[in-house]
Structures are given as C-alpha cells and as structure tokens.
Design a protein around this motif. Structure first.
Motif, mmCIF file in Angstrom:
data_model
loop_
_atom_site.group_PDB
_atom_site.id
_atom_site.type_symbol
_atom_site.label_atom_id
_atom_site.label_comp_id
_atom_site.label_asym_id
_atom_site.label_seq_id
_atom_site.Cartn_x
_atom_site.Cartn_y
_atom_site.Cartn_z
ATOM 1 N N PHE A 194 0.679 -1.245 0.090
ATOM 2 C CA PHE A 194 -0.022 0.065 0.019
ATOM 3 C C PHE A 194 1.078 1.312 0.064
ATOM 4 N N LEU A 195 1.922 1.348 0.837
ATOM 5 C CA LEU A 195 2.689 2.255 1.005
ATOM 6 C C LEU A 195 3.417 2.628 -0.325
ATOM 7 N N VAL A 196 4.027 1.389 -0.866
ATOM 8 C CA VAL A 196 4.695 1.615 -2.250
ATOM 9 C C VAL A 196 3.909 2.437 -3.274
ATOM 10 N N PHE A 197 2.636 1.865 -3.364
ATOM 11 C CA PHE A 197 1.614 2.326 -4.213
ATOM 12 C C PHE A 197 1.485 3.645 -4.241
ATOM 13 N N LEU A 198 1.214 4.172 -3.015
ATOM 14 C CA LEU A 198 1.054 5.664 -2.400
ATOM 15 C C LEU A 198 2.316 6.550 -3.045
ATOM 16 N N VAL A 199 3.220 5.948 -2.735
ATOM 17 C CA VAL A 199 4.638 6.697 -3.055
ATOM 18 C C VAL A 199 4.618 6.762 -4.741
ATOM 19 N N TYR A 200 4.151 5.958 -5.287
ATOM 20 C CA TYR A 200 4.287 6.137 -6.874
ATOM 21 C C TYR A 200 3.299 7.012 -7.175
ATOM 22 N N LEU A 201 1.913 6.727 -6.813
ATOM 23 C CA LEU A 201 0.885 7.689 -7.090
ATOM 24 C C LEU A 201 1.369 9.248 -6.668
ATOM 25 N N PHE A 202 1.959 9.594 -5.653
ATOM 26 C CA PHE A 202 2.269 10.998 -5.234
ATOM 27 C C PHE A 202 3.568 11.503 -6.135
ATOM 28 N N THR A 203 4.046 10.880 -6.669
ATOM 29 C CA THR A 203 5.299 11.160 -7.408
ATOM 30 C C THR A 203 5.085 10.760 -8.995
ATOM 31 N N LEU A 204 3.864 10.506 -9.385
ATOM 32 C CA LEU A 204 3.617 10.349 -10.653
ATOM 33 C C LEU A 204 3.769 11.447 -11.633
ATOM 34 N N SER A 205 3.949 11.161 -12.893
ATOM 35 C CA SER A 205 4.119 12.101 -13.970
ATOM 36 C C SER A 205 2.805 12.563 -14.369
ATOM 37 N N PRO A 206 2.682 14.069 -14.252
ATOM 38 C CA PRO A 206 1.214 14.666 -14.412
ATOM 39 C C PRO A 206 1.040 14.646 -15.949
ATOM 40 N N THR A 207 2.028 14.337 -16.925
ATOM 41 C CA THR A 207 1.375 14.447 -18.349
ATOM 42 C C THR A 207 2.600 13.623 -19.209
ATOM 43 N N VAL A 208 2.474 13.816 -20.477
ATOM 44 C CA VAL A 208 3.403 12.997 -21.372
ATOM 45 C C VAL A 208 4.864 13.305 -20.952
ATOM 46 N N GLY A 209 5.745 12.285 -20.957
ATOM 47 C CA GLY A 209 7.271 12.503 -20.816
ATOM 48 C C GLY A 209 8.056 12.394 -21.796
ATOM 49 N N LEU A 210 9.343 12.428 -21.611
ATOM 50 C CA LEU A 210 10.515 12.292 -22.435
ATOM 51 C C LEU A 210 10.435 10.814 -23.082
ATOM 52 N N ILE A 211 11.460 10.544 -23.992
ATOM 53 C CA ILE A 211 11.554 9.461 -24.566
ATOM 54 C C ILE A 211 10.743 8.728 -25.326
ATOM 55 N N ASP A 212 9.895 7.588 -24.868
ATOM 56 C CA ASP A 212 9.027 6.886 -25.784
ATOM 57 C C ASP A 212 7.472 6.861 -25.201
ATOM 58 N N SER A 213 7.336 7.883 -23.949
ATOM 59 C CA SER A 213 6.058 8.113 -23.459
ATOM 60 C C SER A 213 5.200 8.407 -24.317
ATOM 61 N N GLY A 214 5.183 9.400 -25.277
ATOM 62 C CA GLY A 214 4.168 9.476 -26.162
ATOM 63 C C GLY A 214 4.089 8.545 -27.366
ATOM 64 N N GLU A 215 4.945 7.920 -27.569
ATOM 65 C CA GLU A 215 4.614 6.869 -28.754
ATOM 66 C C GLU A 215 4.163 5.689 -28.044
ATOM 67 N N LEU A 216 4.505 5.310 -26.847
ATOM 68 C CA LEU A 216 3.706 4.281 -26.003
ATOM 69 C C LEU A 216 2.231 4.483 -25.736
#
Length: 594
Positions: free
Chosen positions: A28-50
């Motif tokens: 649960f804590l790991v998932f919370l950490v990931y959600l709190f630090t989640l990128s808000p939008t499209v990122g660099l490298i392959d994010s947009g294509e994926l």
C-alpha cells in the motif's frame, strides 16, 4: 536438516495475520509513493509513442511489446484522467504488483516477513524501478514478469513457468536473462522432473510467445502508426528481433564498456544503500550451501543482465538492470535473515539488528532518491511540445531529428487533438520505408506532392533494408532530395526545423540555400532575410523541482540555444531592445541557468 534451516525453525513464530498485514502495508505504501510522485502528463523518450500506441493499438517500436500494448489498451478504457495518466497509473500498478509477488517469493523461500518487506520496499524505491513506475514505460511490466518467472521456478510450477517465460519475452528482451537463469535453477534443482515435462513446458512457452502474432495480425489491419510494418514473416522477424537497434548492441569501444560497467556497479550499489552489499555476499554463500541450483540460476541472471546493459548505449539504460536487481534482492534478504538467526543462536540483543539496519537503509534510500524520482512537476516534455507548436504558424511543416519533441507532439496531436494543422516529420524515421505508410495516412497531400522523389528514394532504401548492394551516394542524394521536396513543393506552408544547418552533414545538405531564422523554439526555413515577430512570453516553461538528470538538462538547454540565436540575429540587425526583451524573458524563466 542443516544449521541454517534449524536456525530458521527456531525463529519466534510470527502470526500469519501479522505477516500478511506487514506485506500489505508495504504494498500500500509503495503504491502511494508511486501515485504521489507520478508524472502529470506525457514524458520524454518513448512516453508519447507508447501512450498513443496503446490507445490506438499501433505497432510499437521494436520489439513490438504486444503484451504491454494489449494491457495498455485495456487501461486506456478507464474513463479517468487523460490517456497518458491512465497508463502512468498502470505502470505504478505493475511495479506495485511486482513488489507483492516479491514478498510472496520470499515467503516461499522461507525468509522472515519483516526482512522480506524491508528489501521489497528497497527494491521498489530503487532508481531503476521507481523511475519506470511513474511514467508510461514497458519496464514496470518487465519487473512484474521477472518476479513471476522466479516465483514459478521456485515453486516448480513447470507449465506456469513455460507460459510466463513466453509472455516475458513478448514484453522486453531484457527479460530473457531472467528466463535463462530461472531455467538453469529449475534444471539444477529438479533436473529429472524438468526433463520429464520438457515437451509440456515447451508447449506452454510457445503459447505465451504466440502473443507476438498480435503484431502480424494487427499490422495487416493497417493501424495509424505501424512501426516496422510487420505484415510478412521477413518484416515480422526483423521487428521482434530488434534488427533496427542491433547496430548499437555489443559494438561499443572497450573503454566505453568499462565506463558503463562502473556506472552499472554504482547503480546496483546505490540500490542497496551501499551498506547492504556485504549482506548480499553473505546471502549468496548461505543460499549456495542450501539451494545451489537456485543460487547458480540467480547468479547467471545477474551476470547476463549486467553484460547486456553495459554493452548497449541508450538513455534509459538503468531499466535494463531490473532483471539483475531481483536476484540481488533475494541474496540480500538471505544475508539479513542470517544475521537475525545469528542473534537467536547467540541469545544476544542483536536478533533484530538486521531489521533495524534495513529500516535505516530504506529511509535513507527514500530520502536520497525522492528528489530525483519525484515527477509531480515534470512538465518538460509537455511544455517543449506545446511551445514547439506555438512557435509554428498555421499549417506549418516541421522537420525534426529530436525524438523528445516528436513523440510528445505525436501524442498531443493524435490523442488530445492539439494543433492537427501542423505537419511534423521525423527526419530519422524517413530512413525507414514503413514510415511512409504513416505519412500517407496523416498527410496525404505531402506524399502526393513528393510522390516521384519518394518512389526514387524507396528504390534505394529497399536495397539497403534487404542487404542488397546499394549506392551510398545515390541513397543519400535521394534522401536529401525527398526532404527538400517537402519544403519546396509546399510553398504556401511555412517550414521549420528543430536543428541548425551546421548540426550534421544531413542538415547542411538539406538546408543549403535557405536562411534559418529563430522563431520561438524553432528555426524557420526562409528564402529571404525577414525576421518574423514572436513574443516569447507566449511560451510556458515550468521548471521541475526535482534534481535534473542528463536527459532533462539537455532538453531544457535547447531553450538557451534558440534564444541565443534569436538574440544574436536581432543584435546584428540593430534591434537591441527586442534582443534585450528576449534576454530578460530567459533570465526570468531560467533564473538559475545564466
């Protein structure tokens, strides 16, 4: 019963409900950490294509990632947030599930729940895994599948092992290192059983691997972006074997391999907070005495993953170490467990010292990695893409060689319908024949106007792709003629590039005879010396609050490049005030980058 096993059996009994509660709390804590630090939008490298590929069921870049594409498509159907938000949360879920399966794996191996939970948290907070759990990436699924492979192998579930091994290879080839290691572990521990059911294992492996047929079938449906166009067995084989990228594999100079090796060792050491390295070694020797076959298999995976990673030069190479992190984490748990059992044998106060050492390391690693991995303020790719589109006039043509600009714009145009009037062309993808299928769908007018130049170029390109002797001068000339035709045959459309004429020989040949005028974060291709007006306050740049990695620094430095060119040109024309206004904008926007 061995001494190590006797020590474990003499551990104070831990209530199964407490053990489960500890595991679920960590998950649960790991998932919370990931959600709190989640990128808000499209990122660099392959994010947009994926992201675009999952939503439209495109064919992604080699090796195709059919499992990720299908699971990603299901995730995009959830009516919450943007498409890229849904897929970023999916990455977080994959990694969180991987941590959960790691705890289950440790339980099967007889390790202490507290120690397992601590090392599982450490694994989740490692740079390699944390970084791919907050953006759209295939590697979080690789982490989950890697754990699954070892879980099936340790439990000697042979049919399940074969099936998951096949699925693992349909996501990312780095997973092969885990498959080979787990197979060796199975042979070492259950040789007769493994050989007896080898045919069954092979059939289930092929069943998992058969998901690659999705690429062949989907390509025949002609999706919008069909990378590699794997419509026949030849192109299908090229795609799933990563033929396009093989030139960068195992071809680095020895000095660079050594340099990569040092970086890789440093990454692995940082993952375990440096102070846990001795426990990894202790765990290796303890497991070698108790489970030699498993230990040999785990060690093989570490070596193969490390060798693979240091011989490949790409910006997101850290994720290639994920298959090696799992065996190292298992060794770490075994080593820390030994310290705890040593305390029991000695009837001393150190029986919980392993847990306290681990707790301190987990907290330390969290605070060290958080400033780097917190992507809540990562608008770099999105802002750069939007600013590029803002810099272009209506119905513009943009020729780029910068993937970190192209991929986010591709997502924004196709999925979020931002500035569909702009025609953007990836200069490097023009070197691939499949890309023209996309251009014909997206910009039919462009292909129609340059049809003769395209057909001439494809004659030479076809010979190159099939390893038929070709004329390098002719292919280069036809390549440049095609690119120039995009500009010359559409004079009513303003044309731009994201690179200067002196960037490389291709750029010099393409832009010969033209003037380049900086406009925003583009260079307008002109036949005159007019400097179009542009108000730089229209551009929005949100600087990240995290420590910048090299990729982010390079992308932010591009603003300085375009601004400086604009300032120099304006000063040469005697337009000092305009130049100063732009300099003031840059200083206000980038206060720490003078």
């Amino acid at each position: 019963m061995t001494q190590f096993q006797r020590a474990i059996t003499r551990q104070p009994a831990v209530d199964s409900r407490v053990s489960s509660a500890i595991g679920w709390l960590v998950i649960f804590l790991v998932f919370l950490v990931y959600l709190f630090t989640l990128s808000p939008t499209v990122g660099l490298i392959d994010s947009g294509e994926l992201a675009t590929g999952c939503y439209l069921l495109n064919i992604l870049h080699p090796t195709g990632y059919p499992l990720f594409t299908i699971l990603g498509r299901l995730a995009t159907l959830v009516p919450l947030g943007t498409v890229v938000n849904r897929l970023a949360v999916t990455s977080a879920l994959f990694s969180t599930a991987g941590v959960g399966l790691f705890l289950l794996l440790c339980r099967q191996l007889g390790f202490r729940p507290l120690t397992s939970a601590g090392v599982g948290a450490l694994l989740a907070l490692s740079p390699s895994i944390w970084s791919v759990s907050t953006d759209v990436e295939v590697y979080s699924l690789t982490f989950l599948l890697t754990i699954s492979v070892w879980l099936a192998a340790v439990g000697c579930r042979l049919s399940l092992f074969g099936y998951i091994a096949g699925l693992t290879l349909t996501n990312h080839m780095s997973g092969l290192t885990a498959v080979l290691g787990a197979m060796l572990a199975l042979i070492g521990q259950h040789r007769r059983h493994f050989i007896r059911y080898l045919t069954k294992i092979g059939l289930f492996f092929l069943l998992g691997l058969s998901l690659y047929l999705f690429l062949l079938l989907r390509a025949r449906c002609e999706p919008l972006f069909c990378w590699g166009n794997p419509v026949n067995l030849e192109r299908f084989w090229w795609h799933i074997t990563g033929r396009q990228y093989q030139v960068w594999m195992f071809s680095l100079p020895f000095s660079e391999v050594i340099k990569n090796g040092v970086k890789g060792l440093s990454l692995l050491a940082r993952t375990f907070g440096y102070v846990l390295i001795p426990f990894i070694l202790i765990g290796f020797f303890r497991l070698f005495r108790e489970k030699r076959g498993l230990t040999v298999g785990l060690t093989l995976t570490i070596l193969l993953a490390f060798i693979y990673a240091i011989n490949y030069s790409i910006p997101d190479i850290e994720a290639y170490y994920i298959p090696a992190l799992v065996p190292l984490a298992i060794f770490c748990v075994a080593g820390l467990d030994w310290l705890s059992t040593l305390g029991i044998d000695l009837k001393s106060k150190i029986k919980n010292i392993g847990f306290w050492i681990l707790a301190v390391v987990v907290v330390m690693v969290f605070f060290l990695n958080y400033p780097v991995q917190n992507r809540r303020s990562d608008w770099v790719a999105y802002d750069q893409a939007m600013n590029t589109l803002i810099s272009a006039d209506s119905n513009a043509i943009i020729i780029t060689d910068w993937w970190d600009t192209y991929a986010p714009i591709f997502y924004l145009q196709v999925i979020e319908k931002v500035r569909p009037d702009v025609c953007i062309i990836d200069k490097e993808l023009i070197r691939r024949s499949w890309y023209f299928n996309y251009l014909a769908k997206a910009y039919p007018w462009l292909i129609e106007r340059s049809k003769s130049e395209m057909e001439n170029y494809l004659i030479h390109l076809n010979r190159f792709e099939h390893n038929i002797p070709y004329n390098p001068v002719a292919i280069q000339e036809s390549y440049i003629n095609l690119l120039r035709s995009f500009i010359l045959f559409s004079p009513e459309r303003p044309a731009y590039t994201t690179f200067p004429a002196d960037a490389n020989p291709d750029a010099w040949q393409l832009l010969s005879g033209f003037n380049l005028v900086p406009v925003g974060v583009l260079l307008q291709i002109r036949t005159d010396t007019v400097i179009p007006d542009f108000n730089y306050s229209r551009l929005r740049v949100r600087l990240p609050r995290f420590h910048l990695d090299e990729r982010h620094r390079v992308n932010l430095d591009r603003y300085r490049f375009f601004v400086q060119r604009r300032i120099d040109l304006l000063k040469a024309k005697g337009r000092e005030k305009e130049a100063q206004d732009i300099a003031n904008w840059y200083q206000e926007t980038f206060p720490r980058r003078q």
